[in-house]
Design a protein around this motif. Sequence first.
Motif, PDB file in Angstrom:
ATOM      1  N   VAL A 185     -25.743 -19.339   8.762  1.00  0.00           N
ATOM      2  CA  VAL A 185     -25.652 -19.045  10.194  1.00  0.00           C
ATOM      3  C   VAL A 185     -26.274 -20.198  10.974  1.00  0.00           C
ATOM      4  O   VAL A 185     -27.323 -20.722  10.597  1.00  0.00           O
ATOM      5  N   SER A 186     -25.646 -20.599  12.063  1.00  0.00           N
ATOM      6  CA  SER A 186     -26.109 -21.746  12.828  1.00  0.00           C
ATOM      7  C   SER A 186     -27.506 -21.521  13.396  1.00  0.00           C
ATOM      8  O   SER A 186     -27.794 -20.482  13.998  1.00  0.00           O
ATOM      9  N   LYS A 187     -28.372 -22.508  13.226  1.00  0.00           N
ATOM     10  CA  LYS A 187     -29.719 -22.466  13.790  1.00  0.00           C
ATOM     11  C   LYS A 187     -29.880 -23.508  14.885  1.00  0.00           C
ATOM     12  O   LYS A 187     -30.986 -23.920  15.221  1.00  0.00           O
ATOM     13  N   THR A 188     -28.747 -23.949  15.429  1.00  0.00           N
ATOM     14  CA  THR A 188     -28.745 -24.876  16.557  1.00  0.00           C
ATOM     15  C   THR A 188     -27.883 -24.277  17.669  1.00  0.00           C
ATOM     16  O   THR A 188     -27.279 -23.217  17.512  1.00  0.00           O
ATOM     17  N   GLU A 189     -27.819 -24.973  18.786  1.00  0.00           N
ATOM     18  CA  GLU A 189     -27.031 -24.486  19.909  1.00  0.00           C
ATOM     19  C   GLU A 189     -25.535 -24.568  19.629  1.00  0.00           C
ATOM     20  O   GLU A 189     -24.744 -23.863  20.247  1.00  0.00           O
ATOM     21  N   GLU A 190     -25.137 -25.411  18.692  1.00  0.00           N
ATOM     22  CA  GLU A 190     -23.722 -25.546  18.369  1.00  0.00           C
ATOM     23  C   GLU A 190     -23.186 -24.252  17.766  1.00  0.00           C
ATOM     24  O   GLU A 190     -23.734 -23.711  16.816  1.00  0.00           O
TER      25      GLU A 190
END
Length: 292
Positions: free
Chosen positions: A94-99
């Motif tokens: 799962v993405s852990k950045t704003e992207e």
Amino acid sequence: MNLPLISSMNPIMSTYPTPSNPSSGVQTFTTPNKTWQISTRKLPILKAGPIEALNTRIGIPIPEMIFGDNYVRLTHVPSGWTLDFNAADALDRVSKTEEGMLQVAVAEEWKETRKGQQEGIEGVVKKFDWSYSTDYRGTTTTAAAAEGKPGEEGWKDTTAELSPIRTDLLSRPDPILFFDSVDLYEDELADNGIALLAVKVRVMPERLLILSRFFLRLDGVVVRLRDTRVYVEHATNRVVRQYTAKEEGYEVLQEKLRRTGVAGVAEALRDANVVGPLLRIVEEGTDVFEVG
């Protein structure tokens, strides 16, 4: 391309499972030629202690319902090669950045429901894809991986080739020797929809199919599917893995459903099998692993 889904057929359940027993909740089936083995494990949702440990390990709040002891595992018996589907590795994708984040108002509602899990990871929460969208395609373990080399190294990209998944053979009314359906995680997104990752497997006399499906319905915003299909002919040492990501805006999908004449649009939006053919393909690819 629409591929056959996996139908329902409940296997015989074992005694009440407990996490402390490694064999508890496990069902295993070996193909008639003794080459491939399917194992599944189904246990209750994690309790507070394991949830806290997983939260620390991954660095993001954990879904409301997390089946951290569950898995579906494909094993090549002669070599010990495995392809495993589990909740922890899926959440780690799962993405852990704003992207890739869904920047919508209900994100704040979601954060309110997770206040207790945010202590110590506030910097991550602000950049976290709270929809739990994952592109997880399974965890590969090989002899090389055991020596510290990436398990994904042996997969060969065959996206440019014709799809090697034999949909014609999968559609035949062959007897089902083994079937199971295993949930990995689920979250109702502060009552604004659902995020669900589940894996189904069915084994026929000559072939098997695994379907790992992430389904997201965020009311008023988007509907999303991310499918990983794993196909094996028992007589071969070849594993085919096909990944397809689809999505559509919520209102656009509503209109598509109305045009099809479906009875009950609201109910149809909750059924991944109904909405799947109406979603736009945003990413797809196929790779193979020659085991041994």
